[in-house]
Design a protein around this motif. Structure first.
Motif, PDB file in Angstrom:
ATOM      1  N   HIS A 181       0.917  -1.170   0.105  1.00  0.00           N
ATOM      2  CA  HIS A 181       0.077  -0.090  -0.011  1.00  0.00           C
ATOM      3  C   HIS A 181       0.760   1.291   0.043  1.00  0.00           C
ATOM      4  O   HIS A 181       1.928   1.323   0.779  1.00  0.00           O
ATOM      5  CB  HIS A 181      -0.735   0.085   1.350  1.00  0.00           C
ATOM      6  N   TYR A 182       0.521   2.348  -0.901  1.00  0.00           N
ATOM      7  CA  TYR A 182       1.415   3.555  -0.980  1.00  0.00           C
ATOM      8  C   TYR A 182       0.349   4.626  -0.669  1.00  0.00           C
ATOM      9  O   TYR A 182      -0.921   4.653  -1.178  1.00  0.00           O
ATOM     10  CB  TYR A 182       1.803   3.448  -2.385  1.00  0.00           C
ATOM     11  N   ILE A 183       0.684   5.310   0.312  1.00  0.00           N
ATOM     12  CA  ILE A 183      -0.119   6.696   0.558  1.00  0.00           C
ATOM     13  C   ILE A 183       1.055   7.858   0.433  1.00  0.00           C
ATOM     14  O   ILE A 183       1.613   8.182   1.483  1.00  0.00           O
ATOM     15  CB  ILE A 183      -0.825   6.643   2.082  1.00  0.00           C
ATOM     16  N   ALA A 184       0.358   8.758  -0.553  1.00  0.00           N
ATOM     17  CA  ALA A 184       1.100   9.914  -0.761  1.00  0.00           C
ATOM     18  C   ALA A 184       0.317  11.127  -0.513  1.00  0.00           C
ATOM     19  O   ALA A 184      -0.589  11.222  -1.350  1.00  0.00           O
ATOM     20  CB  ALA A 184       1.949   9.797  -2.189  1.00  0.00           C
ATOM     21  N   VAL A 185       0.617  11.955   0.427  1.00  0.00           N
ATOM     22  CA  VAL A 185      -0.147  12.917   0.671  1.00  0.00           C
ATOM     23  C   VAL A 185       0.591  14.312   0.249  1.00  0.00           C
ATOM     24  O   VAL A 185       1.801  14.758   0.491  1.00  0.00           O
ATOM     25  CB  VAL A 185      -0.163  13.177   2.615  1.00  0.00           C
ATOM     26  N   SER A 186      -0.141  15.059  -0.729  1.00  0.00           N
ATOM     27  CA  SER A 186       0.564  16.289  -1.336  1.00  0.00           C
ATOM     28  C   SER A 186       1.630  16.105  -1.937  1.00  0.00           C
ATOM     29  O   SER A 186       2.852  16.729  -1.283  1.00  0.00           O
ATOM     30  CB  SER A 186       0.532  17.522  -0.557  1.00  0.00           C
ATOM     31  N   PRO A 187       2.118  15.002  -2.683  1.00  0.00           N
ATOM     32  CA  PRO A 187       3.609  14.558  -3.083  1.00  0.00           C
ATOM     33  C   PRO A 187       4.068  15.809  -4.085  1.00  0.00           C
ATOM     34  O   PRO A 187       3.368  16.517  -4.622  1.00  0.00           O
ATOM     35  CB  PRO A 187       3.137  13.603  -4.116  1.00  0.00           C
ATOM     36  N   SER A 188       5.282  16.219  -3.745  1.00  0.00           N
ATOM     37  CA  SER A 188       6.013  17.334  -4.382  1.00  0.00           C
ATOM     38  C   SER A 188       6.197  16.980  -5.851  1.00  0.00           C
ATOM     39  O   SER A 188       7.538  16.883  -6.379  1.00  0.00           O
ATOM     40  CB  SER A 188       7.038  17.766  -3.632  1.00  0.00           C
ATOM     41  N   MET A 189       5.382  16.753  -6.770  1.00  0.00           N
ATOM     42  CA  MET A 189       5.368  16.444  -8.172  1.00  0.00           C
ATOM     43  C   MET A 189       6.144  17.558  -8.976  1.00  0.00           C
ATOM     44  O   MET A 189       6.499  17.227 -10.182  1.00  0.00           O
ATOM     45  CB  MET A 189       3.983  16.096  -8.826  1.00  0.00           C
ATOM     46  N   TRP A 190       6.268  18.670  -8.352  1.00  0.00           N
ATOM     47  CA  TRP A 190       6.893  19.536  -9.075  1.00  0.00           C
ATOM     48  C   TRP A 190       8.291  19.556  -9.235  1.00  0.00           C
ATOM     49  O   TRP A 190       9.139  20.007 -10.200  1.00  0.00           O
ATOM     50  CB  TRP A 190       6.721  21.069  -8.341  1.00  0.00           C
ATOM     51  N   TRP A 191       8.764  18.575  -8.416  1.00  0.00           N
ATOM     52  CA  TRP A 191      10.340  18.426  -8.668  1.00  0.00           C
ATOM     53  C   TRP A 191      10.929  18.064  -9.999  1.00  0.00           C
ATOM     54  O   TRP A 191      10.473  17.202 -10.637  1.00  0.00           O
ATOM     55  CB  TRP A 191      10.738  17.073  -7.488  1.00  0.00           C
ATOM     56  N   ASN A 192      12.066  18.570 -10.339  1.00  0.00           N
ATOM     57  CA  ASN A 192      12.614  18.234 -11.700  1.00  0.00           C
ATOM     58  C   ASN A 192      11.731  18.650 -12.854  1.00  0.00           C
ATOM     59  O   ASN A 192      11.511  17.713 -13.583  1.00  0.00           O
ATOM     60  CB  ASN A 192      13.285  16.899 -11.641  1.00  0.00           C
ATOM     61  N   LYS A 193      11.123  19.681 -12.517  1.00  0.00           N
ATOM     62  CA  LYS A 193      10.118  20.193 -13.702  1.00  0.00           C
ATOM     63  C   LYS A 193       9.009  18.975 -13.986  1.00  0.00           C
ATOM     64  O   LYS A 193       8.791  18.834 -15.067  1.00  0.00           O
ATOM     65  CB  LYS A 193      10.715  20.526 -14.808  1.00  0.00           C
ATOM     66  N   GLU A 194       8.457  18.425 -12.939  1.00  0.00           N
ATOM     67  CA  GLU A 194       7.640  17.378 -12.924  1.00  0.00           C
ATOM     68  C   GLU A 194       7.820  16.391 -13.871  1.00  0.00           C
ATOM     69  O   GLU A 194       7.112  15.730 -14.505  1.00  0.00           O
ATOM     70  CB  GLU A 194       6.371  18.031 -13.627  1.00  0.00           C
ATOM     71  N   ALA A 195       9.300  15.950 -14.117  1.00  0.00           N
ATOM     72  CA  ALA A 195       9.497  14.887 -14.797  1.00  0.00           C
ATOM     73  C   ALA A 195       9.092  13.618 -14.683  1.00  0.00           C
ATOM     74  O   ALA A 195       8.647  12.706 -15.372  1.00  0.00           O
ATOM     75  CB  ALA A 195      11.115  14.896 -14.664  1.00  0.00           C
ATOM     76  N   LEU A 196       8.745  13.320 -13.320  1.00  0.00           N
ATOM     77  CA  LEU A 196       8.254  11.911 -12.787  1.00  0.00           C
ATOM     78  C   LEU A 196       6.901  11.724 -13.386  1.00  0.00           C
ATOM     79  O   LEU A 196       6.643  10.618 -13.904  1.00  0.00           O
ATOM     80  CB  LEU A 196       8.305  11.675 -11.329  1.00  0.00           C
ATOM     81  N   SER A 197       6.089  12.795 -13.469  1.00  0.00           N
ATOM     82  CA  SER A 197       4.744  12.686 -13.940  1.00  0.00           C
ATOM     83  C   SER A 197       4.835  12.372 -15.348  1.00  0.00           C
ATOM     84  O   SER A 197       3.744  11.653 -16.014  1.00  0.00           O
ATOM     85  CB  SER A 197       3.787  14.062 -13.768  1.00  0.00           C
ATOM     86  N   TYR A 198       5.728  12.840 -16.110  1.00  0.00           N
ATOM     87  CA  TYR A 198       5.823  12.805 -17.509  1.00  0.00           C
ATOM     88  C   TYR A 198       6.269  11.402 -17.806  1.00  0.00           C
ATOM     89  O   TYR A 198       6.010  10.546 -18.936  1.00  0.00           O
ATOM     90  CB  TYR A 198       6.776  13.704 -18.375  1.00  0.00           C
TER      91      TYR A 198
END
Length: 279
Positions: A181-198
């Motif tokens: 189980h993974y619980i991520a509260v307000s994850p800092s997805m801005w890091w590295n210009k949002e690279a992880l989300s891409y």
């Protein structure tokens, strides 16, 4: 007239003498909430303090328990915030009994971030980039230590907020087998210009079918924080890995520094439902 004067005098005179006599503190007794251990880490080349809260029934038999790992789990970090929710959930049966393991931070900007190409990230977090090594510490040192010394099951969870939330999302995408189980509260997805989300869509496609859950939440945060999370959720909606259960909680009335409690409560209930769940 005399009655009025006496009443006024009573109202205006503080009960300082009475309070000082009856509430004068003595030696007192410390209040304990869990047990602290020190683990020598070869991977991190340092000692790490680990805080553990056992379920109330732990000493009454040979039952085994799931384990919830808390990032930023020091007593001056988020230990008491999450330990209180875990204990309360255990007591009222809303969540199942779990062993809570808090990992105290030493350099969270190092441990919770992957290498960034953004000059601003590099400038503001000069020690960044140690997330892979921290994951190895969790997988190769901490989890085996907990399994050797406590009665655990194969069910595990991880919870964290902000940079810890970013680390948890990245762990879910890159090494999903590490936790159940993974619980991520307000994850800092801005890091590295949002690279992880891409990268999320491709990383999700590479996951093997498995039963696990992901619980995401965010406060009234925009910019790359919200943009990155929205991009991740779009990838989850388009092609969720087989066996994954995931949800998202939006808290527009909460700020980044006020969201942890209200977001953690429903996430813990969803990840570890107890015998008396809230319906």
């Amino acid at each position: 007239m005399l009655k009025t004067v006496l009443l006024t005098a009573c109202l205006l005179t503080p009960p300082a003498v009475f309070a000082a006599e009856t509430l004068k503190p003595g030696a007192g007794e410390p209040i304990q909430f869990g047990t602290s251990y020190v683990l020598e880490s070869k991977l991190l080349s340092e000692k790490r303090r680990i805080n553990i809260l056992l379920p109330a029934s732990y000493g009454t038999g040979d039952q085994r328990y799931p384990v919830l790992y808390l990032i930023d789990g020091g007593v001056k970090e988020d230990w008491f915030h999450i330990a209180g929710l875990v204990q309360l959930g255990d007591m009222n049966g809303v969540t199942k009994e779990v062993i809570l393991v808090g990992i105290e931070g030493t350099d969270r900007k190092r441990d919770l971030t992957s290498p960034s190409q953004d000059p601003l990230d590099i400038k503001e977090l000069p020690t960044h980039g140690g997330a892979d090594n921290f994951r190895r510490f969790l997988a190769s040192e901490l989890k085996p230590y907990i399994d050797r010394n406590f009665r655990t099951t194969a069910e595990t969870g991880v919870i964290g907020e902000s940079l810890a939330g970013l680390f948890i999302v990245e762990t879910f995408l890159r090494q999903p087998e590490l936790f159940t189980h993974y619980i991520a509260v307000s994850p800092s997805m801005w890091w590295n210009k949002e690279a992880l989300s891409y990268q999320a869509a491709d990383l999700l496609k590479a996951q093997k079918p498995a039963t696990r859950s992901l619980h995401l939440s965010i406060g009234n945060e925009g910019g790359g924080m919200r943009g990155g999370l929205d991009r991740l959720m779009a990838a989850l909606k388009a092609a969720p890995p087989a066996g994954l259960t995931w949800d998202f909680q939006d808290f527009p009335g909460e700020r980044h520094h006020s969201i942890y409690h209200p977001a953690a409560l429903p996430a813990l209930r969803a990840a570890f439902p107890g015998p008396n769940p809230i319906k």
